[in-house]
Design a protein around this motif. Sequence first.
Motif, mmCIF file in Angstrom:
data_model
loop_
_atom_site.group_PDB
_atom_site.id
_atom_site.type_symbol
_atom_site.label_atom_id
_atom_site.label_comp_id
_atom_site.label_asym_id
_atom_site.label_seq_id
_atom_site.Cartn_x
_atom_site.Cartn_y
_atom_site.Cartn_z
ATOM 1 N N ILE A 66 0.850 -1.192 0.000
ATOM 2 C CA ILE A 66 0.000 0.000 0.000
ATOM 3 C C ILE A 66 0.884 1.240 0.000
ATOM 4 O O ILE A 66 1.779 1.384 0.844
ATOM 5 C CB ILE A 66 -0.918 0.009 1.238
ATOM 6 C CG1 ILE A 66 -1.747 -1.274 1.314
ATOM 7 C CG2 ILE A 66 -1.820 1.243 1.210
ATOM 8 C CD1 ILE A 66 -2.649 -1.512 0.136
ATOM 9 N N HIS A 67 0.649 2.133 -0.952
ATOM 10 C CA HIS A 67 1.433 3.357 -1.001
ATOM 11 C C HIS A 67 0.624 4.482 -1.633
ATOM 12 O O HIS A 67 -0.337 4.243 -2.382
ATOM 13 C CB HIS A 67 2.740 3.144 -1.778
ATOM 14 C CG HIS A 67 2.548 2.789 -3.224
ATOM 15 N ND1 HIS A 67 2.260 1.514 -3.653
ATOM 16 C CD2 HIS A 67 2.592 3.545 -4.346
ATOM 17 C CE1 HIS A 67 2.144 1.496 -4.965
ATOM 18 N NE2 HIS A 67 2.333 2.719 -5.415
ATOM 19 N N GLY A 124 -6.701 -8.375 -6.136
ATOM 20 C CA GLY A 124 -5.448 -7.641 -6.002
ATOM 21 C C GLY A 124 -4.253 -8.489 -5.620
ATOM 22 O O GLY A 124 -3.302 -7.987 -5.002
ATOM 23 N N LEU A 125 -4.241 -9.767 -5.996
ATOM 24 C CA LEU A 125 -3.062 -10.601 -5.771
ATOM 25 C C LEU A 125 -1.996 -10.294 -6.818
ATOM 26 O O LEU A 125 -2.312 -9.949 -7.956
ATOM 27 C CB LEU A 125 -3.436 -12.081 -5.861
ATOM 28 C CG LEU A 125 -4.370 -12.623 -4.771
ATOM 29 C CD1 LEU A 125 -4.889 -14.000 -5.161
ATOM 30 C CD2 LEU A 125 -3.638 -12.675 -3.426
ATOM 31 N N ASN A 126 -0.736 -10.425 -6.437
ATOM 32 C CA ASN A 126 0.369 -10.328 -7.388
ATOM 33 C C ASN A 126 1.016 -11.701 -7.493
ATOM 34 O O ASN A 126 1.760 -12.118 -6.610
ATOM 35 C CB ASN A 126 1.397 -9.298 -6.947
ATOM 36 C CG ASN A 126 2.626 -9.311 -7.839
ATOM 37 O OD1 ASN A 126 2.545 -9.686 -9.006
ATOM 38 N ND2 ASN A 126 3.762 -8.910 -7.292
ATOM 39 N N LEU A 137 -7.703 -5.849 -9.579
ATOM 40 C CA LEU A 137 -8.535 -5.257 -8.547
ATOM 41 C C LEU A 137 -9.999 -5.663 -8.564
ATOM 42 O O LEU A 137 -10.768 -5.206 -7.716
ATOM 43 C CB LEU A 137 -8.422 -3.721 -8.627
ATOM 44 C CG LEU A 137 -6.990 -3.181 -8.462
ATOM 45 C CD1 LEU A 137 -6.991 -1.659 -8.515
ATOM 46 C CD2 LEU A 137 -6.376 -3.671 -7.162
ATOM 47 N N SER A 138 -10.406 -6.509 -9.502
ATOM 48 C CA SER A 138 -11.798 -6.954 -9.527
ATOM 49 C C SER A 138 -11.919 -8.286 -10.243
ATOM 50 O O SER A 138 -11.182 -8.553 -11.198
ATOM 51 C CB SER A 138 -12.691 -5.919 -10.228
ATOM 52 O OG SER A 138 -14.020 -6.387 -10.364
ATOM 53 N N HIS A 152 -11.479 -1.428 -0.533
ATOM 54 C CA HIS A 152 -11.104 -2.359 -1.596
ATOM 55 C C HIS A 152 -9.759 -1.987 -2.226
ATOM 56 O O HIS A 152 -9.514 -2.220 -3.406
ATOM 57 C CB HIS A 152 -12.203 -2.415 -2.657
ATOM 58 C CG HIS A 152 -13.494 -2.962 -2.126
ATOM 59 N ND1 HIS A 152 -13.886 -4.268 -2.303
ATOM 60 C CD2 HIS A 152 -14.454 -2.372 -1.379
ATOM 61 C CE1 HIS A 152 -15.055 -4.457 -1.701
ATOM 62 N NE2 HIS A 152 -15.414 -3.320 -1.135
ATOM 63 N N THR A 153 -8.886 -1.422 -1.404
ATOM 64 C CA THR A 153 -7.552 -1.013 -1.841
ATOM 65 C C THR A 153 -6.605 -2.208 -1.880
ATOM 66 O O THR A 153 -6.614 -3.058 -0.990
ATOM 67 C CB THR A 153 -6.986 0.057 -0.891
ATOM 68 O OG1 THR A 153 -7.777 1.242 -0.996
ATOM 69 C CG2 THR A 153 -5.532 0.381 -1.213
#
Length: 218
Positions: free
Chosen positions: A19-20, A183-185, A157-158, A56-57
Amino acid sequence: MSVSSANNSSDWIDVSLTIHTGMAHWPDNPGIKIEPSLCLAHGDVCNVSKLTLGSHTGTHVDGLNHFIKGGLGIDKMPLDATIGKARVIGIEDTESIKVAEIAPHNLQAGDRVLFKTVNSERCYQQDDFVEDFVYISTEAAEYLAERQVRTVGVDYLSVGGYQGNVVEVHHALLGSGIWVIEGLNLSAIAPGEYELICLPIKIQDGDAGLARAILKPL
């Protein structure tokens, strides 16, 4: 865009986003801003940050009540929904996740499934929102609901497409009691079986909870 921590140990791999300030977010959701409230450099006794962001960030888990009236909030999520064995399935289609690519994997009731697409390599290299990300087709969402999988994770993101089938896909999944991780990487993850730990923060009646997600190969 900073995507994940390098603090991987004992074979655990961090697949969550960092998160940034200014990171990508869904266009009608709040922007992300991290700023000091108290600061050692300014003579305060400690550092305390003020966070401005939407629920939902980044990497997060949807509450069933995100789209389903009367659905469970994120504080009521069973812990084993996002802890335990998970299957990472590679998706070659660059438009959407379709039944034709899912069906050969013979998903069973209770499975936790994470879909790795080109999103992981392409979408996290910038802080601008990417509109043409790979999403779950409506038919595939209905198929997953029919198979009664436990949890579905995606690498943007969705689960639904931008200006497309967002409502339909969320209704198909959340309405069937399927817990959704967004939002998985998965750029460092090969398809296969893993141990998953992904716990959202506990917000009363929350429509989502920001989460730290990690995988360990089995």
